[in-house]
Scaffold this motif. Structure first.
Motif, PDB file in Angstrom:
ATOM      1  N   TRP A   1       0.828  -1.212   0.000  1.00 35.99           N
ATOM      2  CA  TRP A   1       0.000   0.000   0.000  1.00 35.99           C
ATOM      3  C   TRP A   1       0.859   1.258   0.000  1.00 35.99           C
ATOM      4  O   TRP A   1       0.341   2.352  -0.134  1.00 35.99           O
ATOM      5  CB  TRP A   1      -0.921   0.018   1.209  1.00 35.99           C
ATOM      6  N   GLN A   2       2.132   1.122   0.212  1.00 36.03           N
ATOM      7  CA  GLN A   2       3.079   2.235   0.246  1.00 36.03           C
ATOM      8  C   GLN A   2       2.661   3.328   1.240  1.00 36.03           C
ATOM      9  O   GLN A   2       2.542   4.505   0.876  1.00 36.03           O
ATOM     10  CB  GLN A   2       3.245   2.834  -1.156  1.00 36.03           C
ATOM     11  N   PRO A   3       2.434   2.959   2.500  1.00 34.88           N
ATOM     12  CA  PRO A   3       2.090   3.992   3.493  1.00 34.88           C
ATOM     13  C   PRO A   3       3.256   4.935   3.717  1.00 34.88           C
ATOM     14  O   PRO A   3       4.408   4.504   3.788  1.00 34.88           O
ATOM     15  CB  PRO A   3       1.778   3.170   4.748  1.00 34.88           C
ATOM     16  N   ARG A   4       2.949   6.219   3.817  1.00 30.91           N
ATOM     17  CA  ARG A   4       3.998   7.200   4.071  1.00 30.91           C
ATOM     18  C   ARG A   4       3.436   8.364   4.880  1.00 30.91           C
ATOM     19  O   ARG A   4       2.280   8.748   4.729  1.00 30.91           O
ATOM     20  CB  ARG A   4       4.609   7.707   2.762  1.00 30.91           C
ATOM     21  N   ARG A   5       4.266   8.911   5.751  1.00 30.83           N
ATOM     22  CA  ARG A   5       3.879  10.075   6.545  1.00 30.83           C
ATOM     23  C   ARG A   5       4.187  11.338   5.762  1.00 30.83           C
ATOM     24  O   ARG A   5       5.200  11.441   5.073  1.00 30.83           O
ATOM     25  CB  ARG A   5       4.641  10.095   7.876  1.00 30.83           C
ATOM     26  N   ARG A   6       3.310  12.322   5.886  1.00 25.56           N
ATOM     27  CA  ARG A   6       3.491  13.622   5.245  1.00 25.56           C
ATOM     28  C   ARG A   6       3.952  14.641   6.274  1.00 25.56           C
ATOM     29  O   ARG A   6       4.057  14.352   7.467  1.00 25.56           O
ATOM     30  CB  ARG A   6       2.165  14.069   4.605  1.00 25.56           C
ATOM     31  N   ALA A   7       4.209  15.839   5.817  1.00 23.49           N
ATOM     32  CA  ALA A   7       4.639  16.905   6.730  1.00 23.49           C
ATOM     33  C   ALA A   7       3.480  17.310   7.641  1.00 23.49           C
ATOM     34  O   ALA A   7       2.324  17.392   7.208  1.00 23.49           O
ATOM     35  CB  ALA A   7       5.132  18.104   5.930  1.00 23.49           C
TER      36      ALA A   7
ATOM     37  N   ASN B   1      -0.752  19.763  14.309  1.00 20.82           N
ATOM     38  CA  ASN B   1      -1.284  18.414  14.409  1.00 20.82           C
ATOM     39  C   ASN B   1      -0.206  17.386  14.083  1.00 20.82           C
ATOM     40  O   ASN B   1       0.853  17.715  13.533  1.00 20.82           O
ATOM     41  CB  ASN B   1      -2.467  18.231  13.453  1.00 20.82           C
ATOM     42  N   ALA B   2      -0.488  16.136  14.386  1.00 26.74           N
ATOM     43  CA  ALA B   2       0.436  15.054  14.046  1.00 26.74           C
ATOM     44  C   ALA B   2       0.562  14.945  12.536  1.00 26.74           C
ATOM     45  O   ALA B   2      -0.377  15.275  11.786  1.00 26.74           O
ATOM     46  CB  ALA B   2      -0.079  13.741  14.626  1.00 26.74           C
ATOM     47  N   ALA B   3       1.710  14.473  12.054  1.00 25.82           N
ATOM     48  CA  ALA B   3       1.921  14.306  10.613  1.00 25.82           C
ATOM     49  C   ALA B   3       0.936  13.280  10.068  1.00 25.82           C
ATOM     50  O   ALA B   3       0.807  12.182  10.617  1.00 25.82           O
ATOM     51  CB  ALA B   3       3.351  13.855  10.348  1.00 25.82           C
ATOM     52  N   PRO B   4       0.221  13.623   8.996  1.00 31.78           N
ATOM     53  CA  PRO B   4      -0.747  12.682   8.432  1.00 31.78           C
ATOM     54  C   PRO B   4      -0.055  11.551   7.675  1.00 31.78           C
ATOM     55  O   PRO B   4       1.146  11.613   7.391  1.00 31.78           O
ATOM     56  CB  PRO B   4      -1.568  13.551   7.485  1.00 31.78           C
ATOM     57  N   MET B   5      -0.822  10.530   7.351  1.00 25.39           N
ATOM     58  CA  MET B   5      -0.325   9.381   6.598  1.00 25.39           C
ATOM     59  C   MET B   5      -1.213   9.164   5.381  1.00 25.39           C
ATOM     60  O   MET B   5      -2.424   9.389   5.436  1.00 25.39           O
ATOM     61  CB  MET B   5      -0.360   8.137   7.475  1.00 25.39           C
ATOM     62  N   THR B   6      -0.618   8.735   4.280  1.00 27.61           N
ATOM     63  CA  THR B   6      -1.388   8.376   3.091  1.00 27.61           C
ATOM     64  C   THR B   6      -0.937   7.006   2.603  1.00 27.61           C
ATOM     65  O   THR B   6       0.180   6.560   2.862  1.00 27.61           O
ATOM     66  CB  THR B   6      -1.215   9.402   1.956  1.00 27.61           C
ATOM     67  N   ALA B   7      -1.821   6.327   1.878  1.00 28.16           N
ATOM     68  CA  ALA B   7      -1.513   5.032   1.285  1.00 28.16           C
ATOM     69  C   ALA B   7      -2.431   4.839   0.082  1.00 28.16           C
ATOM     70  O   ALA B   7      -3.436   5.549  -0.076  1.00 28.16           O
ATOM     71  CB  ALA B   7      -1.711   3.901   2.297  1.00 28.16           C
ATOM     72  N   THR B   8      -2.077   3.897  -0.770  1.00 24.41           N
ATOM     73  CA  THR B   8      -2.858   3.607  -1.974  1.00 24.41           C
ATOM     74  C   THR B   8      -3.244   2.138  -1.971  1.00 24.41           C
ATOM     75  O   THR B   8      -2.382   1.266  -1.807  1.00 24.41           O
ATOM     76  CB  THR B   8      -2.057   3.921  -3.248  1.00 24.41           C
ATOM     77  N   ILE B   9      -4.540   1.873  -2.132  1.00 23.65           N
ATOM     78  CA  ILE B   9      -5.048   0.513  -2.123  1.00 23.65           C
ATOM     79  C   ILE B   9      -5.624   0.212  -3.500  1.00 23.65           C
ATOM     80  O   ILE B   9      -6.655   0.773  -3.894  1.00 23.65           O
ATOM     81  CB  ILE B   9      -6.133   0.307  -1.051  1.00 23.65           C
ATOM     82  N   GLY B  10      -4.941  -0.627  -4.255  1.00 25.94           N
ATOM     83  CA  GLY B  10      -5.410  -0.932  -5.596  1.00 25.94           C
ATOM     84  C   GLY B  10      -5.228   0.255  -6.518  1.00 25.94           C
ATOM     85  O   GLY B  10      -4.537   1.227  -6.208  1.00 25.94           O
ATOM     86  N   PRO B  11      -5.881   0.214  -7.685  1.00 25.69           N
ATOM     87  CA  PRO B  11      -5.668   1.269  -8.681  1.00 25.69           C
ATOM     88  C   PRO B  11      -6.426   2.563  -8.420  1.00 25.69           C
ATOM     89  O   PRO B  11      -6.090   3.587  -8.985  1.00 25.69           O
ATOM     90  CB  PRO B  11      -6.162   0.607  -9.979  1.00 25.69           C
TER      91      PRO B  11
END
Length: 270
Positions: free
Chosen positions: A113-119, A124-134
């Protein structure tokens, strides 16, 4: 050729052509609709994203999920309107623990899913994003002290917002807990909804969400503290909200947005 025959041909031929063109247009529209993306194709990935995030969070938050909502309008093509849809979950933890919770979620998701934290933004706490499928994106971010949200969102797709699920039957454990909390503040339920997603290892994660009849929603923590099960973990809150975890069960009670009613959400986690 008689004048009457000519007149009939003059009228009939254009009508025939228009009928053929209309039929071809309908056939093309159906073919084009069938090949376009549909939100029903994305719902399994949305459910997987939310269930994965809540499973990774473990027992470090009281949680609740929502239904699938259309959150934006877009265009799939020149003549077809589509929408972006989302399913979200609320996670309530102790204020100051938001960053640890988001890190825990990021570390528990599949690497694919390639989870990664953003700035971090605005303290607030650094957000996280990920990609599930296309086509589905997962974001996890802090909304307030002790309040984190996980949201799975589609790209531009077709289809309609799914209908909500029927509520739990009377007498279920979730219904008994919710009714007990409402009876403690002497107010009956008004609206009942149920939301469910499939867990990564099987089974399901379900939220029973109840909105009360109009009532005084002040000081919920003190009014309901004695209703907590023995051994339950109560999360600290700076808002008019009580959120606790009792093993796999999360319960969140809060004032409605306009403070004229109370919402109760009972969630059985994976």
């Amino acid at each position: 050729m008689a004048l009457r025959v000519r007149l009939l041909l003059f009228v009939a031929l254009p009508l025939t052509v228009l009928t053929v063109l209309a039929g071809a247009g309908i056939a093309w529209w159906r073919w084009d609709a069938a090949r376009q993306p549909a939100v029903s194709d994305d719902i399994p990935a949305m459910d997987q994203a939310i269930a994965g995030a809540l499973t990774a969070a473990g027992d470090q938050a009281a949680v609740a999920i929502s239904g699938v909502l259309r959150v934006a309008t877009c265009r799939i093509g020149p003549v077809r309107e589509g929408g972006e849809f989302s399913r979200s979950a609320d996670l309530y933890t102790d204020p100051g623990s938001e960053d640890d919770l988001i890190s825990r979620i990021a570390g528990g998701l599949p690497a694919s899913w390639q989870p990664r934290r953003r700035a971090a933004v605005g303290g607030n706490a650094a957000p996280m994003t990920a990609t599930i499928g296309p086509g589905v994106r997962l974001s996890v971010r802090q909304l307030g002290p002790g309040w984190v949200t996980a949201r799975a969102r589609t790209g531009c797709t077709g289809g309609k917002q799914p209908a909500g699920s029927a509520p739990d039957s009377t007498g279920s454990p979730a219904t008994e807990v919710v009714n007990g909390l409402l009876s403690a503040i002497a107010v009956p339920p008004k609206e009942v909804r149920r939301h469910r997603v499939t867990c990564p290892q099987g089974g399901s994660l379900a939220t029973l969400a109840v909105l009360s009849q109009p009532t005084d929603s002040a000081d919920l923590t003190n009014r309901l503290r004695t209703r907590l099960p023995g051994g339950a973990r109560l999360f600290t809150s700076v808002s008019n909200r009580i959120a606790y975890r009792d093993g796999p069960v999360s319960v969140i009670v809060a004032a409605s947005d306009d403070n004229t009613a109370v919402t109760v959400r009972h969630t059985t986690t994976c």
